[in-house]
Design a protein around this motif. Structure first.
Motif, PDB file in Angstrom:
ATOM      1  N   ASN A   1       0.778  -1.257   0.115  1.00 31.85           N
ATOM      2  CA  ASN A   1      -0.001   0.083   0.053  1.00 31.85           C
ATOM      3  C   ASN A   1       0.887   1.315   0.051  1.00 31.85           C
ATOM      4  O   ASN A   1       0.336   2.274  -0.068  1.00 31.85           O
ATOM      5  CB  ASN A   1      -0.791   0.087   1.169  1.00 31.85           C
ATOM      6  N   GLY A   2       2.205   1.106  -0.048  1.00 34.27           N
ATOM      7  CA  GLY A   2       3.059   2.360   0.068  1.00 34.27           C
ATOM      8  C   GLY A   2       3.351   2.805   1.208  1.00 34.27           C
ATOM      9  O   GLY A   2       3.785   3.768   1.708  1.00 34.27           O
ATOM     10  N   LYS A   3       2.711   2.236   2.374  1.00 36.32           N
ATOM     11  CA  LYS A   3       3.371   2.514   3.916  1.00 36.32           C
ATOM     12  C   LYS A   3       4.359   1.857   4.459  1.00 36.32           C
ATOM     13  O   LYS A   3       4.838   0.901   3.941  1.00 36.32           O
ATOM     14  CB  LYS A   3       1.851   2.236   4.703  1.00 36.32           C
ATOM     15  N   LEU A   4       4.979   2.390   5.480  1.00 37.70           N
ATOM     16  CA  LEU A   4       6.166   1.748   5.925  1.00 37.70           C
ATOM     17  C   LEU A   4       5.708   0.634   6.877  1.00 37.70           C
ATOM     18  O   LEU A   4       4.852   0.722   7.887  1.00 37.70           O
ATOM     19  CB  LEU A   4       7.044   2.876   6.802  1.00 37.70           C
ATOM     20  N   THR A   5       6.409  -0.450   6.999  1.00 38.10           N
ATOM     21  CA  THR A   5       6.115  -1.441   7.662  1.00 38.10           C
ATOM     22  C   THR A   5       7.461  -2.209   8.224  1.00 38.10           C
ATOM     23  O   THR A   5       8.570  -1.900   7.550  1.00 38.10           O
ATOM     24  CB  THR A   5       5.266  -2.335   6.953  1.00 38.10           C
ATOM     25  N   GLU A   6       7.547  -2.831   9.294  1.00 42.25           N
ATOM     26  CA  GLU A   6       8.861  -3.499   9.776  1.00 42.25           C
ATOM     27  C   GLU A   6       9.360  -4.479   8.757  1.00 42.25           C
ATOM     28  O   GLU A   6       8.574  -5.031   8.053  1.00 42.25           O
ATOM     29  CB  GLU A   6       8.392  -4.275  10.989  1.00 42.25           C
ATOM     30  N   LEU A   7      10.690  -4.428   8.787  1.00 40.80           N
ATOM     31  CA  LEU A   7      11.479  -5.191   7.715  1.00 40.80           C
ATOM     32  C   LEU A   7      11.451  -6.670   8.540  1.00 40.80           C
ATOM     33  O   LEU A   7      12.730  -6.938   9.068  1.00 40.80           O
ATOM     34  CB  LEU A   7      12.823  -4.661   7.225  1.00 40.80           C
ATOM     35  N   THR A   8      10.280  -7.704   8.228  1.00 42.49           N
ATOM     36  CA  THR A   8      10.458  -8.909   8.781  1.00 42.49           C
ATOM     37  C   THR A   8      10.969  -9.836   7.595  1.00 42.49           C
ATOM     38  O   THR A   8      11.571  -9.316   6.463  1.00 42.49           O
ATOM     39  CB  THR A   8       9.044  -9.328   8.898  1.00 42.49           C
ATOM     40  N   PRO A   9      11.409 -11.048   7.959  1.00 36.78           N
ATOM     41  CA  PRO A   9      11.986 -11.981   7.173  1.00 36.78           C
ATOM     42  C   PRO A   9      11.371 -12.172   5.795  1.00 36.78           C
ATOM     43  O   PRO A   9      11.458 -12.276   4.692  1.00 36.78           O
ATOM     44  CB  PRO A   9      12.256 -13.287   7.625  1.00 36.78           C
ATOM     45  N   LYS A  10       9.865 -12.137   5.907  1.00 35.02           N
ATOM     46  CA  LYS A  10       8.886 -12.345   4.961  1.00 35.02           C
ATOM     47  C   LYS A  10       9.135 -11.417   3.913  1.00 35.02           C
ATOM     48  O   LYS A  10       8.903 -11.334   2.437  1.00 35.02           O
ATOM     49  CB  LYS A  10       7.408 -12.304   5.486  1.00 35.02           C
TER      50      LYS A  10
ATOM     51  N   GLN B   1      11.572  -9.220   3.595  1.00 35.82           N
ATOM     52  CA  GLN B   1      12.962  -9.279   3.117  1.00 35.82           C
ATOM     53  C   GLN B   1      12.966 -10.272   1.955  1.00 35.82           C
ATOM     54  O   GLN B   1      13.704  -9.902   0.775  1.00 35.82           O
ATOM     55  CB  GLN B   1      13.999  -9.864   4.204  1.00 35.82           C
ATOM     56  N   GLU B   2      12.411 -11.516   1.944  1.00 33.54           N
ATOM     57  CA  GLU B   2      12.112 -12.373   0.861  1.00 33.54           C
ATOM     58  C   GLU B   2      11.467 -11.739  -0.303  1.00 33.54           C
ATOM     59  O   GLU B   2      11.946 -11.787  -1.436  1.00 33.54           O
ATOM     60  CB  GLU B   2      11.537 -13.563   1.342  1.00 33.54           C
ATOM     61  N   ILE B   3      10.477 -10.976  -0.100  1.00 31.53           N
ATOM     62  CA  ILE B   3       9.516 -10.384  -0.885  1.00 31.53           C
ATOM     63  C   ILE B   3      10.347  -9.139  -1.718  1.00 31.53           C
ATOM     64  O   ILE B   3      10.355  -9.209  -2.858  1.00 31.53           O
ATOM     65  CB  ILE B   3       8.237  -9.711  -0.468  1.00 31.53           C
ATOM     66  N   ASN B   4      11.305  -8.663  -1.207  1.00 28.86           N
ATOM     67  CA  ASN B   4      11.983  -7.586  -1.497  1.00 28.86           C
ATOM     68  C   ASN B   4      13.113  -8.235  -2.519  1.00 28.86           C
ATOM     69  O   ASN B   4      13.397  -7.381  -3.499  1.00 28.86           O
ATOM     70  CB  ASN B   4      12.565  -6.582  -0.598  1.00 28.86           C
ATOM     71  N   ALA B   5      13.627  -9.037  -1.847  1.00 34.39           N
ATOM     72  CA  ALA B   5      14.853  -9.921  -2.974  1.00 34.39           C
ATOM     73  C   ALA B   5      14.296 -10.172  -4.066  1.00 34.39           C
ATOM     74  O   ALA B   5      14.853 -10.047  -5.243  1.00 34.39           O
ATOM     75  CB  ALA B   5      15.517 -10.969  -2.058  1.00 34.39           C
ATOM     76  N   ILE B   6      13.123 -10.902  -4.355  1.00 33.86           N
ATOM     77  CA  ILE B   6      12.416 -11.550  -5.501  1.00 33.86           C
ATOM     78  C   ILE B   6      11.916 -10.283  -6.191  1.00 33.86           C
ATOM     79  O   ILE B   6      12.306 -10.301  -7.540  1.00 33.86           O
ATOM     80  CB  ILE B   6      11.126 -12.377  -5.032  1.00 33.86           C
ATOM     81  N   LEU B   7      11.361  -9.357  -5.796  1.00 34.29           N
ATOM     82  CA  LEU B   7      11.079  -7.997  -6.427  1.00 34.29           C
ATOM     83  C   LEU B   7      12.205  -7.459  -7.153  1.00 34.29           C
ATOM     84  O   LEU B   7      12.107  -6.971  -8.453  1.00 34.29           O
ATOM     85  CB  LEU B   7      10.411  -6.987  -5.280  1.00 34.29           C
ATOM     86  N   GLU B   8      13.230  -7.516  -6.373  1.00 37.27           N
ATOM     87  CA  GLU B   8      14.675  -6.924  -6.877  1.00 37.27           C
ATOM     88  C   GLU B   8      14.907  -7.452  -8.262  1.00 37.27           C
ATOM     89  O   GLU B   8      15.254  -6.907  -9.231  1.00 37.27           O
ATOM     90  CB  GLU B   8      15.696  -6.644  -5.863  1.00 37.27           C
ATOM     91  N   LYS B   9      15.070  -8.939  -8.166  1.00 35.52           N
ATOM     92  CA  LYS B   9      15.543  -9.568  -9.303  1.00 35.52           C
ATOM     93  C   LYS B   9      14.775  -9.408 -10.458  1.00 35.52           C
ATOM     94  O   LYS B   9      15.076  -9.322 -11.423  1.00 35.52           O
ATOM     95  CB  LYS B   9      15.455 -11.104  -8.709  1.00 35.52           C
ATOM     96  N   ILE B  10      13.140  -9.411 -10.086  1.00 37.59           N
ATOM     97  CA  ILE B  10      12.227  -9.259 -11.409  1.00 37.59           C
ATOM     98  C   ILE B  10      12.484  -7.544 -11.741  1.00 37.59           C
ATOM     99  O   ILE B  10      12.472  -7.802 -12.940  1.00 37.59           O
ATOM    100  CB  ILE B  10      10.915  -9.587 -10.838  1.00 37.59           C
ATOM    101  N   TYR B  11      12.702  -6.859 -11.115  1.00 35.36           N
ATOM    102  CA  TYR B  11      12.828  -5.436 -11.690  1.00 35.36           C
ATOM    103  C   TYR B  11      14.224  -5.373 -12.372  1.00 35.36           C
ATOM    104  O   TYR B  11      14.244  -4.910 -13.406  1.00 35.36           O
ATOM    105  CB  TYR B  11      12.831  -4.563 -10.290  1.00 35.36           C
ATOM    106  N   ALA B  12      15.226  -5.926 -11.909  1.00 36.85           N
ATOM    107  CA  ALA B  12      16.463  -5.949 -12.729  1.00 36.85           C
ATOM    108  C   ALA B  12      16.648  -6.443 -14.038  1.00 36.85           C
ATOM    109  O   ALA B  12      16.854  -5.999 -15.054  1.00 36.85           O
ATOM    110  CB  ALA B  12      17.655  -6.485 -11.542  1.00 36.85           C
ATOM    111  N   ARG B  13      15.761  -7.482 -13.939  1.00 33.83           N
ATOM    112  CA  ARG B  13      15.612  -8.319 -15.033  1.00 33.83           C
ATOM    113  C   ARG B  13      14.910  -7.409 -16.223  1.00 33.83           C
ATOM    114  O   ARG B  13      15.110  -7.358 -17.383  1.00 33.83           O
ATOM    115  CB  ARG B  13      14.926  -9.634 -14.854  1.00 33.83           C
ATOM    116  N   ARG B  14      13.846  -6.764 -15.859  1.00 32.85           N
ATOM    117  CA  ARG B  14      12.868  -6.163 -16.606  1.00 32.85           C
ATOM    118  C   ARG B  14      13.817  -4.934 -17.122  1.00 32.85           C
ATOM    119  O   ARG B  14      13.459  -4.386 -18.195  1.00 32.85           O
ATOM    120  CB  ARG B  14      11.659  -5.489 -15.831  1.00 32.85           C
ATOM    121  N   MET B  15      14.528  -4.225 -16.359  1.00 36.38           N
ATOM    122  CA  MET B  15      15.416  -3.281 -16.630  1.00 36.38           C
ATOM    123  C   MET B  15      16.382  -3.438 -17.672  1.00 36.38           C
ATOM    124  O   MET B  15      16.558  -2.888 -18.788  1.00 36.38           O
ATOM    125  CB  MET B  15      15.923  -2.260 -15.592  1.00 36.38           C
TER     126      MET B  15
END
Length: 87
Positions: free
Chosen positions: A49-58, A60-74
């Motif tokens: 939703n664009g709001k700040l939330t605690e960086l939990t392991p869940k 962290q995993e979501i951000n890692a996958i999202l980063e890989k997808i975003y890098a491939r797209r770029m």
């Protein structure tokens, strides 16, 4: 008698009184970032939703996958623009 603990951090007390001093620690995508407090090292990220939330392991995993997808797209978009400019 006042009880003290080993985990009491004077910088955490500073953050409790004056608030956190967040800085961007990692840019996952252009919209999703990870933040870390300079004083107490508390970590936050932006949620769906664009709001700040605690960086939990869940998250962290979501951000890692999202980063890989975003890098491939770029990379794919850069290759597409390079090949279209040649012809």
């Amino acid at each position: 008698m006042k009880k003290t603990t080993k985990n009491s951090n004077p910088l955490k007390i500073y953050c409790d009184i004056f608030g956190h001093n967040y800085e961007i620690s990692k840019k996952v995508t252009s919209h999703v970032k990870e933040y870390t407090c300079k004083c107490c090292k508390r970590q936050l990220t932006t949620n769906g939703n664009g709001k700040l939330t605690e960086l939990t392991p869940k998250y962290q995993e979501i951000n890692a996958i999202l980063e890989k997808i975003y890098a491939r797209r770029m990379v794919r978009l850069q290759n597409k623009t390079l090949t279209s400019s040649i012809y």
